[in-house]
Design an enzyme around this catalytic site. Structure first.
Site: not given
Length: 563
Positions: A91, A132, A134, A205, A453, A479
């Site tokens: 993303d 991550c 999705k 992240c 997002e 996000s």
């Protein structure tokens, strides 16, 4: 020799018998033997390992190593593994351009692909290797839908970046750096240093953004082993969890412990409470209902708000707070959080074979500042609030734990944009001022399409120092890295004729997060007159998957599932 399936243990694996037993399965066995499987392994349960390894997502680049340990675990447990690939989207890389149209829709493709491979080959069980945004909900949707024994391995969070003694994270130190640079707060050499240092290697992240929120939700839901969510990427602990998950899936198959036995309404309530206590991403308001939908569990949007009012915010995680995922791991992880919440949680079963209460009771809370006692909660309510009002009669969502006290109630003047790109251009040109409410519309599931997002505009606003004086509302989504008074998932969306479609520049908008309302301060007569003249614009995308998705997707208020 034709395997006859005449012993009790073999009879347990009814699914794979459909491709490997009986006279009529001679061709099937020939093809299976072509893969190199020894005859001695044919009687064992067939375990599919859905791996979303890719070279382009930092959260997934370390999965080749975890695949090896899952494989070792499956063999040790007495099963035979078959790996198959599932795609993923980063993303962060897809953010802020046309690529983000594909992010949320990819969730449905992932669920469909896992379902397709598992059903076509009659696999006995699944290990779902994900990380991550999705990919994790997509795999959980598939597990709930096909309901064969499944276990999830999330690949783990990235360690923090470092620059001149300061810890860094992707969102707070790169996306927000764009706004700081435009405002002249940082220079070019620092900007370049940040982009080189913020993400030091493999992993999701570093804050409580969507990937890590979903990992924590998955563990609290009972679908991954204890500490899986927070065990750091490329750590020895993560390898051991991968091995144990491969070993455990065989036992789940032999005991016929299927996802719907774990993913009950009470388990979803546990997952939501963990999410709220962590101040997790608003994207869970899309993903948890979608997973529940495939599990056959009715989970209304109000469940988030009901639970939020009685679940305190205990962990002050990035982006709104100060702590990184590595801090949560070292504080005791999700088991320690469940220990804090034990009085509110439901005692559900998990893939580990231990109940939620057993996991909570055996946990140790190592850092009481990272996972605070109930009496010292950061906020009395959970991280997410559901808003309604004339602008969002079917609901909207805000991460209230990332909103300052000053901005919990706000009234401002609308600045309206029909796409993220229009809004971003104006923000970067310095034309958004204190007292504005930025309205980004036609970005919902149908209108986007794909409900992009809005991290780039929200992070830029924050980086420019406007998060204490400017609000943003959208029928798109945010996000997990978003902070400030940002209201997303406005439903009905503009493309469906929601009130957001008829807002004009200069209209007053009132946001009242404690009162759970977001309202357009225009008379009902004026609203009706505007709606009578409104016509939907032409779809932005008319070909390919996104065109089909736009025709079939439901509203954000129902999880944006496809029907």
């Amino acid at each position: 020799m034709t395997p006859k399936g005449n012993n009790k243990e073999e009879d347990l694996f009814m699914r794979s018998r459909a491709i490997k037993q009986g006279l009529e399965r001679v061709p099937h066995r020939a093809l299976l033997y072509a893969t190199g499987i020894p005859k001695s392994e044919m009687k064992k349960p067939f375990i599919g390992v859905a791996t979303s390894f890719t070279d382009i997502i930092p959260g997934h680049i370390g999965m080749r190593d975890l695949e090896r340990f899952i494989e070792k675990g499956v063999h040790t447990g007495g099963g035979y593994p078959f790996f198959f690939g599932i795609p993923g989207i980063c993303d962060g890389i897809a953010m802020g351009h046309s690529g983000m149209h594909y992010s949320l829709p990819s969730r449905e493709l992932i669920a469909d692909m896992v379902e397709t491979i598992a059903q076509a080959h009659q696999l006995d069980g699944l290990v779902l290797l994900t990380n991550c945004d999705k990919i994790t909900p997509g795999m959980l949707m598939a597990a709930a839908r096909i309901n064969i024994p499944s276990i999830v391995v999330t690949a783990g969070p990235m360690i923090s970046g470092h620059l001149r003694g300061k810890r860094l994270s992707l969102v707070n130190d790169t996306f927000e750096a764009v706004g700081k640079y435009k405002k002249g707060l940082i220079k070019n050499d620092e900007l370049e240093a940040l982009e080189m240092c913020a993400c030091p290697g493999a992993g999701s992240c570093q804050g409580m953004y969507t990937a890590n929120t979903m990992a924590c939700v998955t563990e609290a839901l009972g679908m991954s082993l204890p500490r899986c969510a927070t065990a750091l990427a490329v750590s020895a602990d993560k390898r051991r969890i991968a091995f144990a998950s491969g070993e455990r899936i065989v036992k789940l198959v032999k005991k016929n412990i299927t996802p719907r036995k774990i993913m009950t309404l009470k388990a979803f309530e546990n997952a939501i409470m963990a999410d709220l206590a962590l101040g997790g991403s608003t994207n869970t308001v899309l993903h948890i209902p979608a997973i529940a939908h495939d599990a056959g569990v009715e989970l209304p949007l109000e469940a988030f708000d009901i639970l939020s009012k009685k679940t305190p915010h205990l962990a002050n995680m990035l982006p709104g707070g100060e702590h990184y995922l590595e801090d949560l791991e070292w504080a005791g992880g999700i088991p320690a959080l469940m220990k804090r919440l034990r009085g509110s949680l439901n005692n559900c079963m998990t893939v580990s074979g231990r109940s939620i209460f057993e996991i909570a009771d055996s946990a140790e809370i190592i850092n009481e500042n990272v996972i605070r006692p109930l009496s010292k909660a950061y906020h009395k309510e959970g991280g997410i609030a559901i808003l309604r009002g004339n602008l969002a009669p079917d609901g909207a969502v805000v991460k209230q734990s990332a909103v300052s006290k000053k901005m919990m109630k706000f009234e401002g003047s609308a600045k309206v944009f029909n796409s993220e790109e229009e809004g971003m251009k104006t923000i970067l040109n310095g034309k958004i001022k204190a007292g504005d409410v930025v309205v980004l519309r036609y970005e919902g599931p149908k209108g986007g399409p794909g409900m992009r997002e809005m991290l780039s505009p929200t992070a830029t606003i924050a980086g420019m120092g406007l998060s204490e004086s400017v609000a943003l509302i959208t029928d798109g989504r945010f996000s997990g890295g978003t902070r400030g008074p940002c209201i997303g998932h406005i439903s009905p969306e503009a493309m469906e004729g929601g009130i957001i479609a008829i807002i004009k520049n200069g209209d007053r908008i009132k946001i009242d997060i404690p009162g759970r309302r977001v309202d357009l301060l225009v008379s009902e007569k004026e609203i009706k007159e505007r709606l009578s003249k409104w016509k939907p614009p032409k779809p932005k995308i008319t070909k390919g998957y996104l065109s089909r998705y736009a025709r079939m997707v439901t509203s954000a208020g129902t999880g944006a599932v496809m029907k």
